[in-house]
Motif scaffolding. Structure first.
Motif, PDB file in Angstrom:
ATOM      1  N   ARG C 535      -5.371   2.588  -2.485  1.00  0.00           N
ATOM      2  CA  ARG C 535      -5.162   3.860  -1.789  1.00  0.00           C
ATOM      3  C   ARG C 535      -4.656   4.933  -2.750  1.00  0.00           C
ATOM      4  NH1 ARG C 535      -3.661   4.454   4.066  1.00  0.00           N
ATOM      5  NH2 ARG C 535      -4.717   2.796   5.180  1.00  0.00           N
ATOM      6  N   LYS C 536      -3.731   4.521  -3.634  1.00  0.00           N
ATOM      7  CA  LYS C 536      -3.182   5.469  -4.588  1.00  0.00           C
ATOM      8  C   LYS C 536      -4.268   5.935  -5.549  1.00  0.00           C
ATOM      9  CE  LYS C 536       1.080   5.649  -7.255  1.00  0.00           C
ATOM     10  NZ  LYS C 536       2.100   4.746  -7.803  1.00  0.00           N
ATOM     11  N   MET C 537      -5.090   4.954  -6.001  1.00  0.00           N
ATOM     12  CA  MET C 537      -6.143   5.296  -6.947  1.00  0.00           C
ATOM     13  C   MET C 537      -7.165   6.255  -6.334  1.00  0.00           C
ATOM     14  SD  MET C 537      -6.728   1.502  -8.505  1.00  0.00           S
ATOM     15  CE  MET C 537      -8.076   1.809  -9.586  1.00  0.00           C
ATOM     16  N   LEU C 538      -7.358   6.147  -5.027  1.00  0.00           N
ATOM     17  CA  LEU C 538      -8.356   6.991  -4.368  1.00  0.00           C
ATOM     18  C   LEU C 538      -7.731   8.217  -3.710  1.00  0.00           C
ATOM     19  CD1 LEU C 538     -10.532   4.212  -2.694  1.00  0.00           C
ATOM     20  CD2 LEU C 538     -10.906   5.355  -4.867  1.00  0.00           C
ATOM     21  N   ASN C 539      -6.435   8.440  -4.020  1.00  0.00           N
ATOM     22  CA  ASN C 539      -5.705   9.563  -3.420  1.00  0.00           C
ATOM     23  C   ASN C 539      -5.729   9.525  -1.897  1.00  0.00           C
ATOM     24  OD1 ASN C 539      -5.139  10.632  -5.989  1.00  0.00           O
ATOM     25  ND2 ASN C 539      -7.161  11.598  -6.029  1.00  0.00           N
ATOM     26  N   GLN C 540      -5.649   8.333  -1.349  1.00  0.00           N
ATOM     27  CA  GLN C 540      -5.597   8.210   0.110  1.00  0.00           C
ATOM     28  C   GLN C 540      -4.128   8.136   0.536  1.00  0.00           C
ATOM     29  OE1 GLN C 540      -7.903   4.631   0.377  1.00  0.00           O
ATOM     30  NE2 GLN C 540      -9.779   5.724   0.872  1.00  0.00           N
ATOM     31  N   PRO C 541      -3.830   8.447   1.807  1.00  0.00           N
ATOM     32  CA  PRO C 541      -2.432   8.372   2.263  1.00  0.00           C
ATOM     33  C   PRO C 541      -1.902   6.943   2.183  1.00  0.00           C
ATOM     34  CG  PRO C 541      -3.926   8.690   4.117  1.00  0.00           C
ATOM     35  CD  PRO C 541      -4.740   8.880   2.871  1.00  0.00           C
ATOM     36  N   LYS C 542      -0.583   6.821   2.046  1.00  0.00           N
ATOM     37  CA  LYS C 542       0.037   5.502   1.953  1.00  0.00           C
ATOM     38  C   LYS C 542      -0.172   4.699   3.221  1.00  0.00           C
ATOM     39  CE  LYS C 542       3.694   5.528  -1.442  1.00  0.00           C
ATOM     40  NZ  LYS C 542       5.140   5.615  -1.659  1.00  0.00           N
ATOM     41  N   LYS C 543      -0.263   3.399   3.034  1.00  0.00           N
ATOM     42  CA  LYS C 543      -0.453   2.527   4.184  1.00  0.00           C
ATOM     43  C   LYS C 543       0.916   2.178   4.769  1.00  0.00           C
ATOM     44  CE  LYS C 543      -2.148  -2.010   5.500  1.00  0.00           C
ATOM     45  NZ  LYS C 543      -2.066  -3.393   5.085  1.00  0.00           N
ATOM     46  N   PRO C 544       1.016   2.226   6.091  1.00  0.00           N
ATOM     47  CA  PRO C 544       2.294   1.814   6.679  1.00  0.00           C
ATOM     48  C   PRO C 544       2.598   0.371   6.298  1.00  0.00           C
ATOM     49  CG  PRO C 544       0.608   2.180   8.375  1.00  0.00           C
ATOM     50  CD  PRO C 544       0.021   2.625   7.080  1.00  0.00           C
ATOM     51  N   GLN C 545       3.881   0.098   6.020  1.00  0.00           N
ATOM     52  CA  GLN C 545       4.306  -1.236   5.585  1.00  0.00           C
ATOM     53  C   GLN C 545       4.131  -2.267   6.687  1.00  0.00           C
ATOM     54  OE1 GLN C 545       5.888  -2.126   2.612  1.00  0.00           O
ATOM     55  NE2 GLN C 545       5.535  -0.106   1.739  1.00  0.00           N
ATOM     56  N   GLY C 546       4.148  -3.491   6.282  1.00  0.00           N
ATOM     57  CA  GLY C 546       4.188  -4.554   7.281  1.00  0.00           C
ATOM     58  C   GLY C 546       3.107  -5.595   7.081  1.00  0.00           C
ATOM     59  N   GLY C 547       3.492  -6.833   7.396  1.00  0.00           N
ATOM     60  CA  GLY C 547       2.531  -7.931   7.325  1.00  0.00           C
ATOM     61  C   GLY C 547       2.226  -8.361   5.906  1.00  0.00           C
ATOM     62  N   SER C 548       1.257  -9.246   5.799  1.00  0.00           N
ATOM     63  CA  SER C 548       0.923  -9.770   4.481  1.00  0.00           C
ATOM     64  C   SER C 548       0.095  -8.733   3.713  1.00  0.00           C
ATOM     65  CB  SER C 548       0.140 -11.072   4.607  1.00  0.00           C
ATOM     66  OG  SER C 548      -1.126 -10.811   5.151  1.00  0.00           O
ATOM     67  N   ILE C 549       0.043  -8.942   2.409  1.00  0.00           N
ATOM     68  CA  ILE C 549      -0.618  -7.976   1.540  1.00  0.00           C
ATOM     69  C   ILE C 549      -1.897  -8.593   0.988  1.00  0.00           C
ATOM     70  CG2 ILE C 549      -0.355  -6.744  -0.656  1.00  0.00           C
ATOM     71  CD1 ILE C 549       2.742  -6.793   0.185  1.00  0.00           C
ATOM     72  N   SER C 550      -3.012  -7.853   1.104  1.00  0.00           N
ATOM     73  CA  SER C 550      -4.297  -8.361   0.616  1.00  0.00           C
ATOM     74  C   SER C 550      -4.502  -7.919  -0.821  1.00  0.00           C
ATOM     75  CB  SER C 550      -5.438  -7.824   1.477  1.00  0.00           C
ATOM     76  OG  SER C 550      -5.220  -8.157   2.823  1.00  0.00           O
ATOM     77  N   LEU C 551      -4.816  -8.908  -1.665  1.00  0.00           N
ATOM     78  CA  LEU C 551      -4.973  -8.631  -3.092  1.00  0.00           C
ATOM     79  C   LEU C 551      -6.341  -9.074  -3.583  1.00  0.00           C
ATOM     80  CD1 LEU C 551      -1.736  -9.866  -4.898  1.00  0.00           C
ATOM     81  CD2 LEU C 551      -2.406  -7.532  -4.342  1.00  0.00           C
ATOM     82  N   VAL C 552      -6.923  -8.267  -4.443  1.00  0.00           N
ATOM     83  CA  VAL C 552      -8.114  -8.703  -5.161  1.00  0.00           C
ATOM     84  C   VAL C 552      -7.688  -8.808  -6.618  1.00  0.00           C
ATOM     85  CG1 VAL C 552     -10.471  -8.166  -5.829  1.00  0.00           C
ATOM     86  CG2 VAL C 552      -9.639  -7.504  -3.565  1.00  0.00           C
ATOM     87  N   VAL C 553      -7.673 -10.053  -7.146  1.00  0.00           N
ATOM     88  CA  VAL C 553      -7.292 -10.217  -8.543  1.00  0.00           C
ATOM     89  C   VAL C 553      -8.548 -10.001  -9.383  1.00  0.00           C
ATOM     90  CG1 VAL C 553      -6.270 -11.719 -10.272  1.00  0.00           C
ATOM     91  CG2 VAL C 553      -5.522 -11.857  -7.889  1.00  0.00           C
TER      92      VAL C 553
END
Lengths: 140, 121, 617
Positions: C535-553
């Motif tokens: 989101r930061k890289m694409l200048n999108q608004p921050k995501k509300p916190q909460g829950g598990s975090i999805s990662l692409v390694v």
């Protein structure tokens, strides 16, 4: 006889020759590029192809907030890509040589020539300039 | 300048129609044949300037007859006639030495255009 | 001379030259003005000629001589036309057949028909003469008229264009000598026509006369005489298009499949007519199986084995061994692995470079060594690996340099595993460094290798053991057109990441996130990797916190990173469309695709996204 499609961008009326146009589409879903300059709105799925959409008001320097729902898909020799414009006008036919001697001091760089149609001045858009401007936008 | 023509087709209707087209344009229809074997014999007898040859015929087909005629006279001018769907037969015939072709159904102008061009070259 | 003794050697070496010739020809197809390639091609033909003449294989030598002559003309002219490439490929095929004759101890087949049919030299001489005439004014004799081009366009309404074109082509023969035609007679006979015929003709008749005679054909809509031979290129490309060579076996497969599709169609029609739903259901099942199979077979048409590439690389090793005076053994494995033709073409330079590096640097201080070139398939990826048993890369030297050059902070250096350090040598800042070249013996040009491989959606992985050797692995997609992607979501927008770029997709709980200064990290496998927010890289608004975090390694610029996305959607096979220029320059985007539901999505290019951010900062 030249067939022309006039359209409105910001406060001006422009036109393109029909021969340069493949299709007019409206209200198609525009998918935004992940990180594109603001002149490039995104792309549409057009007959199975991904066709980029250029926000013409932005490209020509108009401070348009509006989402332009009308898209002019240019002929295949232009990639193709689509130009988003504010409004479309009915087609007009002009005799050959309809462009008066171009007063280069008057016209914008992206205009090939200016002509009068029913008490209105219409500018013929220069697609070569448009292409060059897109290239600049994409690379920077 | 119209010349002498041999018409080969297994259908009487087609022979009559071609004969009418040629006669009305001033050609001399020297003979008609209803199969390849007859066509070879008639060619030997009459030595026409032009042959119109149907491709699919009983007893001996048009392509075989064409080859036999060309063996007899390598300069023979044979035009094949065939239905629209028999493209490969037409290609075969041209490769075997047919000068031109007419696709059925045809109009008289097309037949005469081909015939006149073939005998003038 | 005892021919038998040398025959096997001759055959092996000649085959190598032929492989190289077809490779070069394929590349020239895209780059017809590459003088170095034309020169190389000329040398290959020259080598074959010399060898064949020595061995007294007369037909082989004659044919190679002819190719050499033709190429000499191309060389002087500085380019090779698409048709000449096709004729050359046909010549290479014929040479292959001749080698087969020699191998089977048969008398060589006669090459007269090729020499006559192509008429390349003869025709080219005329071209050269005509250019001389323009420059020098009447230098050449004018016994032979210059070839002209005649183009005929049939009316759209002509019901069967092929026979008409055949008649016209034969008619052209009455006017003079037909040097070339597009389509050729063979193409016309197999119905590969589009209502147009272009003929290169040497005729004594003036153009007006030819025009008049052609005008008697009412099917002919337009007759034109394009000006110069050179200017015909455009017409040729219109008639020709890009071509691939397909084995008859593969074509038979396709034909069989089409046959089955037709049968299935009848079954379906029948079932529909009789309203037999069960049969209809079976038919649809069969149809989807057939379509899947057909899709697979069509992709196969684009696939080539790595054989040619590997034999070319063997040649590189052979040459390097000779020039360096080292004894180098090359072991290859998996040359029969198949991959998309376009990818093979992209692999030539990187692999040549990797092998050169292995010899020049890995085996630098050695008298002898072994290089292993290995390819294997892992599901829908192809892996190609170059391994040497040389000095290996010293991780401490890289650590030191990374610090010196400010690429990494001291704490980052400490945190990095050796494996991750090795990937750094692909960074431009590293690779151009003479110092690293000397210490690690690797850097030069690895950034170029990485750029090329990542450009085709692949990944470069480097592993090394000090004193034991280095191995570099290329992870490649099977096909450029169809690839498997991971679909992800970010601020409501769906995007795709090519699977070869994904090391792993995982969900982590917020408690697993660590921070090092401002940088958030997560422990993955046996190291900490930094997190980047899409989101930061694409200048999108921050995501509300909460829950598990999805990662692409994934691996970006030589480092493993965890890309934080809103949601991992799933995997899918997609047909990638490249964007037309200049839109292909937009950072962050590798191309686009249209999903089954008609939705358009884009392929994320993390590398260019990050580079852009760096520039902006």
């Amino acid at each position: 006889m030249n067939q022309l499609l006039p359209f409105v961008v910001g406060t001006e009326t422009y036109a393109l020759e029909l021969i340069d146009i493949q299709e007019i589409v409206e209200n198609l879903n525009i998918y935004p590029f992940p990180a594109a300059p603001e002149q490039i709105s995104g792309a549409i799925a057009f007959h199975g192809r991904i066709v980029p959409v250029v926000n013409l008001p932005h490209l020509l320097g108009f401070n348009a907030e509006s989402v332009c729902p009308r898209l002019i898909v240019l002929a295949n020799k232009y990639g193709p890509f689509a130009l988003a414009v504010d409004q479309l006008r009915p087609l007009i036919g002009m005799e050959k040589g309809f462009i008066k001697d171009d007063d280069s001091t008057l016209k914008q760089p992206y205009v090939r020539g200016v002509f009068a149609w029913r008490e209105e001045m219409i500018s013929l858009l220069d697609l070569k300039y448009v292409e060059a401007a897109i290239e600049t936008a994409c690379i920077s | 300048m119209p010349g002498r023509v041999l018409i080969v087709d297994d259908a009487l209707f087609m022979r009559n129609m071609l004969a009418d087209i040629f006669t009305q344009a001033g050609w001399d229809v020297v003979a008609e044949a209803e199969n390849g074997e007859q066509a070879v014999a008639m060619y030997r007898q009459h030595r026409p300037q032009l042959v119109t040859m149907d491709i699919v015929m009983p007893v001996m087909g048009g392509i075989e007859a064409l080859k036999k005629i060309l063996q007899m006279e390598s300069e023979a001018k044979v035009v094949v006639c065939s239905a629209l769907g028999q493209k490969h037969l037409i290609l075969d015939a041209i490769t075997s030495g047919a000068r031109d072709f007419i696709v059925k159904p045809f109009q008289s102008e097309q037949v005469l255009e081909v015939a006149e061009r073939v005998i003038s070259t | 001379m005892d021919k038998a003794k040398y025959r096997a050697m001759f055959l092996a070496e000649a085959a190598e030259h032929l492989q190289a010739m077809s490779e070069i020809l394929l590349r020239l197809d895209n780059d017809p003005e590459n003088r170095q390639e034309i020169d190389a091609l000329f040398r290959e033909a020259h080598s074959i000629k010399g060898m064949a003449a020595t061995m007294e294989y007369q037909e082989t030598a004659r044919l190679a001589h002819r190719l050499e002559d033709d190429l000499d003309l191309c060389r002087k002219r500085g380019h090779i036309s698409a048709d000449e490439i096709d004729q050359m490929l046909a010549g290479v095929d014929l040479l292959e057949a001749l080698l087969e004759d020699i191998k089977e101890d048969r008398p060589e087949r006669n090459v007269d028909s090729y020499l006559q049919a192509t008429g390349l030299s003869e025709q080219r001489e005329v071209e050269l003469q005509s250019s001389k005439t323009e420059v020098g004014g009447g230098l050449c004799s004018t016994n032979d008229p210059q070839p002209i081009l005649v183009q005929i366009q049939l009316a759209d309404t002509v019901p069967v264009p092929a026979p008409r074109l055949l008649v016209l082509l034969k008619r052209m023969g009455d006017f003079g000598t037909v040097l070339n035609s597009w389509p050729t007679q063979e193409q016309i006979l197999t119905d590969k026509v589009n209502g147009r015929l272009l003929v290169q003709l040497r005729s004594h008749q003036p153009a007006e006369q030819i025009h008049a005679q052609l005008a008697t054909y009412s099917e002919v809509e337009e007759i034109s005489f394009p000006e110069h031979v050179a200017s015909s290129n455009q017409d040729r490309s219109v008639l020709k298009g890009a071509s691939v060579r397909v084995s008859t076996e593969r074509l038979d497969h396709l034909i069989n499949l089409t046959g089955e599709l037709i049968t299935t169609r009848y079954q379906l029609q029948n079932a529909l007519k009789k309203r037999q739903w069960r049969d209809l259901d079976d038919g649809v099942g069969q149809l989807s199986q057939l379509v899947k199979n057909l899709h697979h077979q069509v992709l196969q048409v684009r696939m080539v084995s790595l054989q040619a590439l590997f034999s070319r690389l063997s040649r590189t090793v052979h040459d390097l061994a000779r020039t360096s005076g080292k004894k180098i053994e090359l072991q290859t494995q998996g040359a029969d692995i198949e991959i998309d033709r376009a990818i093979v073409e992209e692999l030539v330079d990187p692999l040549t470079h990797m092998i050169r590096n292995a010899v020049d640097h890995g085996l630098k201080a050695r008298e002898s060594g072994t290089i292993r070139l290995k390819a294997w398939r892992d599901r829908d990826q192809v892996l190609v690996q170059v391994t040497d048993d040389g000095a290996g890369i010293d991780p401490e030297a890289i650590r030191q340099l990374a610090r010196q050059r400010g690429l990494l902070t001291s704490s980052q250096v400490k945190a990095l595993r050796d494996y991750d350090l090795y990937q750094l040598i692909c960074q431009p800042g590293f690779s151009t460094s003479q110092a690293v070249t000397d210490i690690s013996g690797r850097g030069v040009g690895m950034d170029v290798v990485k750029t090329t491989i990542e450009g085709i959606g692949g990944l470069v992985l480097i592993d090394s053991n000090l004193g034991e050797g280095t191995s570099i692995t290329l992870k490649l997609p099977l096909s450029l057109a169809i690839i498997r992607v991971l679909l992800i979501e970010s601020d409501g927008a769906r995007m795709a990441i090519p699977i070869p770029r994904v090391i792993q997709a995982i969900e982590v709980s917020p408690t697993e996130i660590h921070s090092s200064g401002k940088q958030l990290m997560v422990y993955f496998q046996d190291a900490f990797i930094p997190l980047l927010s899409l989101r930061k890289m694409l200048n999108q608004p921050k995501k509300p916190q909460g829950g598990s975090i999805s990662l692409v390694v994934s691996e970006v610029m030589g480092r493993r990173v965890g890309l934080v996305v809103d949601r991992l959607v799933g995997q899918q096979e997609v047909f990638v469309q490249r964007l037309s220029p200049p839109f292909d320059q937009i950072p962050g985007c590798h191309g686009g695709t249209i999903l089954g539901d008609g939705q358009g999505i884009f392929l994320l290019d993390l590398q260019s996204l990050l580079e852009r951010r760096k520039k902006a900062v």
